[in-house]
Design a protein around this motif. Structure first.
Motif, mmCIF file in Angstrom:
data_model
loop_
_atom_site.group_PDB
_atom_site.id
_atom_site.type_symbol
_atom_site.label_atom_id
_atom_site.label_comp_id
_atom_site.label_asym_id
_atom_site.label_seq_id
_atom_site.Cartn_x
_atom_site.Cartn_y
_atom_site.Cartn_z
ATOM 1 N N LYS A 59 34.152 -9.028 6.451
ATOM 2 C CA LYS A 59 32.904 -8.262 6.510
ATOM 3 C C LYS A 59 32.299 -8.163 5.117
ATOM 4 N N VAL A 60 31.019 -8.473 5.027
ATOM 5 C CA VAL A 60 30.323 -8.450 3.741
ATOM 6 C C VAL A 60 30.070 -7.005 3.324
ATOM 7 N N ILE A 61 30.359 -6.697 2.074
ATOM 8 C CA ILE A 61 30.103 -5.361 1.535
ATOM 9 C C ILE A 61 28.865 -5.415 0.631
ATOM 10 N N PRO A 62 28.210 -4.272 0.401
ATOM 11 C CA PRO A 62 27.046 -4.250 -0.510
ATOM 12 C C PRO A 62 27.525 -4.378 -1.957
ATOM 13 N N ALA A 63 27.798 -5.592 -2.366
ATOM 14 C CA ALA A 63 28.543 -5.846 -3.597
ATOM 15 C C ALA A 63 27.677 -6.029 -4.831
ATOM 16 N N ARG A 64 26.357 -5.954 -4.685
ATOM 17 C CA ARG A 64 25.486 -6.110 -5.854
ATOM 18 C C ARG A 64 24.999 -4.729 -6.297
ATOM 19 N N LEU A 65 25.218 -4.425 -7.549
ATOM 20 C CA LEU A 65 24.876 -3.120 -8.107
ATOM 21 C C LEU A 65 23.976 -3.292 -9.318
ATOM 22 N N ARG A 66 23.018 -2.369 -9.442
ATOM 23 C CA ARG A 66 22.129 -2.375 -10.603
ATOM 24 C C ARG A 66 22.295 -1.052 -11.334
ATOM 25 N N GLY A 67 22.548 -1.142 -12.638
ATOM 26 C CA GLY A 67 22.787 0.071 -13.405
ATOM 27 C C GLY A 67 22.324 -0.062 -14.848
ATOM 28 N N LEU A 68 22.763 0.877 -15.667
ATOM 29 C CA LEU A 68 22.375 0.919 -17.070
ATOM 30 C C LEU A 68 23.604 1.039 -17.959
ATOM 31 N N ARG A 69 23.627 0.250 -19.012
ATOM 32 C CA ARG A 69 24.559 0.467 -20.106
ATOM 33 C C ARG A 69 23.722 1.073 -21.224
ATOM 34 N N ARG A 70 23.806 2.378 -21.351
ATOM 35 C CA ARG A 70 22.851 3.158 -22.144
ATOM 36 C C ARG A 70 21.438 2.871 -21.615
ATOM 37 N N SER A 71 20.585 2.169 -22.357
ATOM 38 C CA SER A 71 19.230 1.920 -21.858
ATOM 39 C C SER A 71 19.045 0.498 -21.336
ATOM 40 N N ALA A 72 20.080 -0.331 -21.447
ATOM 41 C CA ALA A 72 19.966 -1.739 -21.042
ATOM 42 C C ALA A 72 20.261 -1.896 -19.553
ATOM 43 N N LYS A 73 19.388 -2.611 -18.849
ATOM 44 C CA LYS A 73 19.604 -2.856 -17.426
ATOM 45 C C LYS A 73 20.706 -3.903 -17.235
ATOM 46 N N ILE A 74 21.612 -3.611 -16.325
ATOM 47 C CA ILE A 74 22.735 -4.495 -16.028
ATOM 48 C C ILE A 74 22.830 -4.676 -14.518
ATOM 49 N N GLU A 75 23.026 -5.911 -14.086
ATOM 50 C CA GLU A 75 23.286 -6.205 -12.676
ATOM 51 C C GLU A 75 24.677 -6.801 -12.558
#
Length: 344
Positions: A59-75
């Motif tokens: 079963k596929v999980i929602p495995a893609r996450l978008r966040g911040l390392r301090r102010s830098a966008k990280i996927e």
């Protein structure tokens, strides 16, 4: 073999961004002694009573996450579960990350970068574990559609349904076993009425399936390992089918790779639980699979190499040329093929 030998040109308009409706209305290219055009709805009549369909119930999980390392966008895209709170993941942009960094996905959901590897891969320890981590992924993650779809359009709620097979049971995949996307309850009932049996195995498909082959020769490529399970009951059913003269029909390359990993030199499939990094290229001798149901794959991909090994290199080049000329839809949401083994 040279990787460039598996290249071909695909018009962008043939990349499917949504599945066929209904699913079994998708085209089916039969590749055997001849190449013929059918639909997935024809599959029950193309198989024999006593054949056994082996599908993947991951079963596929929602495995893609978008966040911040301090102010830098990280996927990040998770690809391998290590422990209750730890995953290996591919990060973009990875150069911004180093061990000790915290990535914040929500006020109550973070991950610590514990290690960094080549190719944009990092090790993450999450602030939640086990069922709680899965709850956080469901709340903050998104379905990790392949880049060839997500580059065409945004991921939406419909994908949570579309990018999941009807067999899906065991959470852990970050990519769908896409051959299974064509199956519906009506189609399964028709298989049953014809005396065609089914059995489940599990291979948790990783994001490594989308990584390009960066070497010049196939002998230098290293596959990412994926976790697979074949129960004693499933192995016994598979071997009993063969003993009775039935054919093993793999629903997808993921099921095929798992079956071949678990089979001995005599073609007996044994119970299996662990990792496999099997890489199948032309010249491989198949031991466990008689027929393969699979979608159309990317140029120079390990999966196009696999199908070329199964049905023959020149035969698959001819088949893909036919598919392109007849406007088959390619990749995860695209059309399908039924492959017969190459003549010895």
């Amino acid at each position: 073999m040279k990787v460039d030998a598996f290249d071909f040109t695909l018009p962008e308009g043939l990349i499917a961004d949504r599945p066929a409706v209904p699913r079994e209305a998708a085209k089916l290219l039969c590749v055997g002694a001849a190449i013929t055009d059918r639909t997935v709805a024809d599959l029950p009549e193309l198989l024999n009573p006593g054949d056994l369909l082996v599908f993947n119930d991951t079963k596929v999980i929602p495995a893609r996450l978008r966040g911040l390392r301090r102010s830098a966008k990280i996927e990040v895209t998770l690809h391998k579960n290590v422990s209750a709170d730890s995953w290996h993941a591919f990060a973009k942009p990875a150069k911004k990350l180093k061990p000790g960094d915290i990535i914040r996905f929500a006020d109550d959901f973070t991950a610590l970068v514990t290690d960094k590897f080549d190719g944009g891969e990092v090790a993450l320890a999450f602030s939640a574990a086990g069922p709680q981590l899965m709850e956080k992924l469901m709340a903050h993650g998104e379905i990790p559609l392949p880049p060839y779809i997500s580059s065409l359009r945004a991921v939406d709620e419909q994908d949570r349904k579309d990018y999941q097979t009807i067999f899906a049971r065991d959470e852990g995949a970050v990519a769908a076993p896409t051959a299974g996307l064509h199956f519906t309850e009506d189609l399964l009932a028709r298989f049953g009425a014809r005396g065609i049996e089914m059995v489940a195995t599990t291979l948790h498909v990783g994001a490594g399936t989308f990584l390009p082959v960066k070497v010049e020769d196939t002998v230098d490529h290293k596959m990412h390992a994926e976790v697979g399970i074949i129960s004693e009951t499933a192995a016994a059913k598979i071997n009993a089918c063969r003993e009775k003269g039935g054919r093993i029909v793999s629903v997808g390359t993921t099921s095929l790779r798992l079956l071949e990993s678990a089979a001995d030199k005599n073609g007996i499939v044994h119970p299996f639980s662990g990792e496999t990094d099997i890489f199948i290229t032309p010249g491989y001798r198949f031991r466990a699979v008689d027929l393969l149901i699979t979608n159309f794959h990317l140029p120079k991909s390990t999966l196009f190499m696999l199908v070329s090994a199964f049905s023959g290199f020149e035969k698959m080049r001819t088949a893909y040329t036919h598919a392109i000329e007849n406007k088959y839809r390619f990749y995860s949401y695209g059309d399908c093929s039924l492959l017969y083994p190459a003549d010895d």
